[in-house]
Design an enzyme around this catalytic site. Sequence first.
Site, PDB file in Angstrom:
ATOM      1  N   GLU A  94      -2.688  15.126 -14.151  1.00 12.78           N
ATOM      2  CA  GLU A  94      -3.570  16.080 -14.822  1.00 12.78           C
ATOM      3  C   GLU A  94      -3.417  16.069 -16.340  1.00 12.78           C
ATOM      4  O   GLU A  94      -4.206  16.694 -17.050  1.00 12.78           O
ATOM      5  CB  GLU A  94      -3.316  17.488 -14.269  1.00 12.78           C
ATOM      6  CG  GLU A  94      -3.819  17.632 -12.835  1.00 12.78           C
ATOM      7  CD  GLU A  94      -3.510  18.978 -12.209  1.00 12.78           C
ATOM      8  OE1 GLU A  94      -2.636  19.685 -12.728  1.00 12.78           O
ATOM      9  OE2 GLU A  94      -4.145  19.310 -11.192  1.00 12.78           O
ATOM     10  N   GLU A 125      13.587   8.793   0.773  1.00 13.47           N
ATOM     11  CA  GLU A 125      14.250   9.819  -0.028  1.00 13.47           C
ATOM     12  C   GLU A 125      15.766   9.664  -0.033  1.00 13.47           C
ATOM     13  O   GLU A 125      16.455  10.194  -0.905  1.00 13.47           O
ATOM     14  CB  GLU A 125      13.880  11.219   0.454  1.00 13.47           C
ATOM     15  CG  GLU A 125      14.528  11.661   1.742  1.00 13.47           C
ATOM     16  CD  GLU A 125      14.343  13.168   1.971  1.00 13.47           C
ATOM     17  OE1 GLU A 125      15.360  13.848   2.113  1.00 13.47           O
ATOM     18  OE2 GLU A 125      13.192  13.632   1.998  1.00 13.47           O
TER      19      GLU A 125
END
Length: 311
Positions: A94, A125
């Site tokens: 963004e 992860e």
Amino acid sequence: MTTAHNPRDVRTELESLTTEAFRPELADIDRLPTLDIARLMNGEDATVPAAVAEKLPEIAAAIDAIAERMARGGRLIYAGAGTAGRLGILDASECPPTFNTAPSQVVGLIAGGPDAMVTSVEGAEDSRELAESDLAALELTADDTVVGISASGRTPYAIGAVSYARARGALTVGLACNPSSALAAAAEHGIEVVVGPELLTGSTRLKAGTAQKLVLNMLSTITMIRLGKTYGNLMVDVRASNAKLRARSHRIVALATGADDSAIDHALAATDGEVKPAILTLLADLDAPTAARLLKETNGHLRAALEAARR
């Protein structure tokens, strides 16, 4: 290579985390009316801003350090797994339309790569080595910042990213939602927003995810304010890439200058739709090339460019 973990050790570790704690008072939540569940959830969410507020000094210190490095050309890089990684990528994605940053200036890394945005990548992860290889590809410098994000504060990918970055002289921030976390300890700036047990046991996309989103909003937005990407509370570096943003650009120039529509249209046309130089041409009565030069000389800070024009 994936870091091996003994399942029993992992269970023991998770049981010690506040974000994983079981809440017996909610054991019958599935039997409640929908509105009651919604009220419970809303009440839980309402506690998150207060938890963030307790860490504002740490957040502000991290922002000042990030902005100092980005002003020298450094990058802001988020690294996380699962929800944490997705939130980092969301914040990074963004920044170009909001602040006209280059796509390489704010970067989001997620354990398992782009596929992990929409599906779970098994074992990713748990790999510190994967984080190291992801960062190695970016060729870190001392002006870069790496923000490791992990609700538990124990995720090997996030810790690996921070450790690798710190060893190479980059600034490091560890954002977690548990106290005394390994992630915060590994980073130069540790931010631990302790939101407590979740409505659904261990579902850290809830309060922990909301807390992380709030902090990431601050890290990127206030850093961009410090870098001169705003004029007051106006997004003067917005990239007018669609009809809505072109209309917003026009409105921002109007709010900043008070000029009429015709003058604003003329100014934006002269500056190829760029808001910041358009405002400068109107407020300082300059032509577009002069406005562009002054902004370049002041590193894009509109207030400083205005002062220079009036001298």
